[in-house]
Motif scaffolding. Structure first.
Motif, PDB file in Angstrom:
ATOM      1  N   UNK A 111      10.930  17.685 -15.915  1.00 22.23           N
ATOM      2  CA  UNK A 111       9.907  17.877 -14.889  1.00 22.23           C
ATOM      3  C   UNK A 111       8.677  17.014 -15.117  1.00 22.23           C
ATOM      4  N   UNK A 112       8.504  16.526 -16.333  1.00 26.86           N
ATOM      5  CA  UNK A 112       7.317  15.716 -16.632  1.00 26.86           C
ATOM      6  C   UNK A 112       7.471  14.256 -16.221  1.00 26.86           C
ATOM      7  N   UNK A 113       8.683  13.840 -15.883  1.00 29.50           N
ATOM      8  CA  UNK A 113       8.903  12.478 -15.388  1.00 29.50           C
ATOM      9  C   UNK A 113       8.624  12.483 -13.878  1.00 29.50           C
ATOM     10  N   UNK A 114       7.360  12.313 -13.535  1.00 22.22           N
ATOM     11  CA  UNK A 114       6.927  12.485 -12.161  1.00 22.22           C
ATOM     12  C   UNK A 114       6.728  11.160 -11.428  1.00 22.22           C
ATOM     13  N   UNK A 115       6.608  11.283 -10.097  1.00 25.21           N
ATOM     14  CA  UNK A 115       6.261  10.134  -9.261  1.00 25.21           C
ATOM     15  C   UNK A 115       4.737  10.076  -9.165  1.00 25.21           C
ATOM     16  N   UNK A 116       4.162   9.005  -9.653  1.00 23.34           N
ATOM     17  CA  UNK A 116       2.714   8.866  -9.718  1.00 23.34           C
ATOM     18  C   UNK A 116       2.199   7.977  -8.581  1.00 23.34           C
ATOM     19  N   UNK A 117       0.896   8.045  -8.303  1.00 23.65           N
ATOM     20  CA  UNK A 117       0.322   7.232  -7.230  1.00 23.65           C
ATOM     21  C   UNK A 117       0.618   5.747  -7.409  1.00 23.65           C
ATOM     22  N   UNK A 118       0.896   5.082  -6.306  1.00 24.60           N
ATOM     23  CA  UNK A 118       1.220   3.657  -6.331  1.00 24.60           C
ATOM     24  C   UNK A 118      -0.043   2.806  -6.292  1.00 24.60           C
ATOM     25  N   UNK A 119       0.133   1.500  -6.449  1.00 22.87           N
ATOM     26  CA  UNK A 119      -0.996   0.571  -6.356  1.00 22.87           C
ATOM     27  C   UNK A 119      -1.596   0.579  -4.950  1.00 22.87           C
ATOM     28  N   UNK A 120      -0.749   0.815  -3.947  1.00 21.10           N
ATOM     29  CA  UNK A 120      -1.262   0.907  -2.579  1.00 21.10           C
ATOM     30  C   UNK A 120      -2.303   2.011  -2.475  1.00 21.10           C
ATOM     31  N   UNK A 121      -2.014   3.144  -3.105  1.00 21.02           N
ATOM     32  CA  UNK A 121      -2.934   4.269  -3.002  1.00 21.02           C
ATOM     33  C   UNK A 121      -4.237   3.986  -3.737  1.00 21.02           C
ATOM     34  N   UNK A 122      -4.155   3.444  -4.938  1.00 23.67           N
ATOM     35  CA  UNK A 122      -5.378   3.162  -5.686  1.00 23.67           C
ATOM     36  C   UNK A 122      -6.244   2.132  -4.964  1.00 23.67           C
ATOM     37  N   UNK A 123      -5.600   1.282  -4.157  1.00 21.50           N
ATOM     38  CA  UNK A 123      -6.354   0.307  -3.369  1.00 21.50           C
ATOM     39  C   UNK A 123      -7.037   0.971  -2.177  1.00 21.50           C
ATOM     40  N   UNK A 124      -6.400   1.970  -1.597  1.00 24.13           N
ATOM     41  CA  UNK A 124      -6.893   2.572  -0.367  1.00 24.13           C
ATOM     42  C   UNK A 124      -7.842   3.744  -0.582  1.00 24.13           C
ATOM     43  N   UNK A 125      -7.749   4.378  -1.754  1.00 26.45           N
ATOM     44  CA  UNK A 125      -8.510   5.614  -1.978  1.00 26.45           C
ATOM     45  C   UNK A 125      -9.422   5.492  -3.199  1.00 26.45           C
ATOM     46  N   UNK A 126     -10.731   5.432  -3.017  1.00 28.03           N
ATOM     47  CA  UNK A 126     -11.663   5.421  -4.144  1.00 28.03           C
ATOM     48  C   UNK A 126     -11.603   6.750  -4.908  1.00 28.03           C
ATOM     49  N   UNK A 127     -11.849   6.701  -6.186  1.00 28.25           N
ATOM     50  CA  UNK A 127     -11.774   7.920  -7.001  1.00 28.25           C
ATOM     51  C   UNK A 127     -12.810   8.958  -6.587  1.00 28.25           C
ATOM     52  N   UNK A 128     -13.910   8.522  -6.002  1.00 31.62           N
ATOM     53  CA  UNK A 128     -14.960   9.469  -5.622  1.00 31.62           C
ATOM     54  C   UNK A 128     -14.755  10.060  -4.230  1.00 31.62           C
ATOM     55  N   UNK A 129     -13.579   9.854  -3.646  1.00 31.48           N
ATOM     56  CA  UNK A 129     -13.331  10.380  -2.301  1.00 31.48           C
ATOM     57  C   UNK A 129     -12.884  11.841  -2.332  1.00 31.48           C
ATOM     58  N   UNK A 130     -12.656  12.380  -3.512  1.00 30.28           N
ATOM     59  CA  UNK A 130     -12.241  13.780  -3.612  1.00 30.28           C
ATOM     60  C   UNK A 130     -12.769  14.397  -4.897  1.00 30.28           C
ATOM     61  N   UNK A 131     -12.704  15.713  -4.944  1.00 28.85           N
ATOM     62  CA  UNK A 131     -13.077  16.459  -6.146  1.00 28.85           C
ATOM     63  C   UNK A 131     -11.876  17.279  -6.592  1.00 28.85           C
ATOM     64  N   UNK A 140      -0.794  11.883  -2.366  1.00 27.40           N
ATOM     65  CA  UNK A 140      -1.074  12.206  -0.964  1.00 27.40           C
ATOM     66  C   UNK A 140      -2.565  12.066  -0.647  1.00 27.40           C
ATOM     67  N   UNK A 141      -3.281  11.381  -1.526  1.00 27.84           N
ATOM     68  CA  UNK A 141      -4.736  11.279  -1.389  1.00 27.84           C
ATOM     69  C   UNK A 141      -5.172  10.507  -0.147  1.00 27.84           C
ATOM     70  N   UNK A 142      -4.375   9.546   0.296  1.00 28.61           N
ATOM     71  CA  UNK A 142      -4.760   8.793   1.490  1.00 28.61           C
ATOM     72  C   UNK A 142      -4.743   9.706   2.716  1.00 28.61           C
ATOM     73  N   UNK A 143      -3.759  10.563   2.806  1.00 29.63           N
ATOM     74  CA  UNK A 143      -3.710  11.534   3.905  1.00 29.63           C
ATOM     75  C   UNK A 143      -4.937  12.435   3.842  1.00 29.63           C
ATOM     76  N   UNK A 144      -5.250  12.918   2.644  1.00 29.60           N
ATOM     77  CA  UNK A 144      -6.410  13.781   2.484  1.00 29.60           C
ATOM     78  C   UNK A 144      -7.705  13.083   2.857  1.00 29.60           C
ATOM     79  N   UNK A 145      -7.871  11.874   2.388  1.00 30.21           N
ATOM     80  CA  UNK A 145      -9.082  11.112   2.651  1.00 30.21           C
ATOM     81  C   UNK A 145      -9.284  10.859   4.145  1.00 30.21           C
ATOM     82  N   UNK A 146      -8.224  10.444   4.831  1.00 30.26           N
ATOM     83  CA  UNK A 146      -8.346  10.089   6.239  1.00 30.26           C
ATOM     84  C   UNK A 146      -8.525  11.314   7.137  1.00 30.26           C
ATOM     85  N   UNK A 147      -7.877  12.417   6.802  1.00 32.84           N
ATOM     86  CA  UNK A 147      -8.082  13.628   7.599  1.00 32.84           C
ATOM     87  C   UNK A 147      -9.496  14.159   7.415  1.00 32.84           C
ATOM     88  N   UNK A 148     -10.039  14.019   6.200  1.00 36.71           N
ATOM     89  CA  UNK A 148     -11.413  14.463   5.954  1.00 36.71           C
ATOM     90  C   UNK A 148     -12.403  13.693   6.811  1.00 36.71           C
TER      91      UNK A 148
END
Length: 246
Positions: free
Chosen positions: A27-47, A79-87
């Motif tokens: 279960x620890x071998x997870x799917x992590x955020x891609x480079x696309x996401x890190x490009x589209x979503x700043x770290x300060x866009x969520x808490x 799923x941070x891009x979805x969260x960011x854009x809906x916000x």
């Protein structure tokens, strides 16, 4: 206690421990955020509070809240891009981290998210793949506390009995999905209210419902991940703002 019984119990206990340990490691071998996401979503866009990522509208009155359950073994940040854009549209989004990265083991996390934002009166819950199954289970048992449930490459188990509820339902599928087939989605229609909305993303696939790269067993997408994400966001936003057509 007879010797053979002691040996049997010892073998059974060892097998259970080995299986549990194996499941934990797997279960620890997870799917992590891609480079696309890190490009589209700043770290300060969520808490992050108590294991839940929150995307809160800035300078606008929150109209509704969305709780999004991740797919199996997918990190919530995917799923941070979805969260960011809906916000940006005035919708608060909460994405919980799940036990062992399986939403079905943390179905009740929605209550924690709802309690953290008590001023929000209209909540919508949904999820990607297995996350959608878990979300449906929650919605079926908490019909009075959710306005609707949405499925991203997912569908409810028959046991959820959404057909008998008054919740709004939105289903978004993808034509090139290699894990949740269009036949699965079609067959699920009998388990949701007759006025449920169904949309298909042409050229999209399973993994691009999040932003975490390729997934084993999936088909190749024919559209960019960002384009698929924008369609998903638009469908969810429109569905919430028009009350699922009711």
């Amino acid at each position: 206690m007879k010797k053979w019984l002691k040996i049997f119990i010892a073998i059974l206990t060892s097998a259970v421990v080995l299986l549990a340990g194996g499941f934990f490691v797997w279960s620890q071998f997870t799917y992590k955020p891609s480079k696309d996401l890190t490009r589209l979503v700043p770290e300060d866009s969520y808490t992050e509070t108590d294991g839940i990522l929150y995307f809160d509208p800035s300078g606008t009155k929150t109209e509704a809240g969305v709780i999004l359950y991740p797919g199996a073994k997918v990190e919530p940040e995917a799923y941070a891009f979805i969260g960011q854009e809906l916000a940006k549209t005035g919708i608060t989004v909460a994405i919980p981290e799940m036990p062992f990265h399986f939403a079905i083991l943390g179905t009740g996390n929605a209550e924690k998210a709802q309690s953290s934002r008590p001023k929000i009166k209209k909540w919508y819950i949904g999820g990607h793949s297995l996350g959608g199954v878990a979300a449906a289970n929650y919605a079926a048992k908490h019909e009075k506390s959710v306005e609707g449930v949405f499925f991203l490459a997912s569908y409810p188990a028959e046991s959820a009995k959404l057909k008998q509820t008054n919740v709004d339902v939105l289903s978004i599928s993808a034509a090139n999905d290699g894990l949740t087939s269009l036949d699965d989605i079609e067959n699920s229609k009998k388990n949701v209210p007759d006025d449920a909305l169904f949309y298909e993303i042409k050229g999209g696939n399973h993994a691009q419902f999040g932003l975490y790269g390729k997934q084993k067993g999936d088909h190749s997408a024919e559209i960019p991940a960002e384009e698929q994400q924008k369609q998903i966001i638009q469908y969810i936003e429109n569905w919430i703002k028009r009350g699922s057509g009711k």
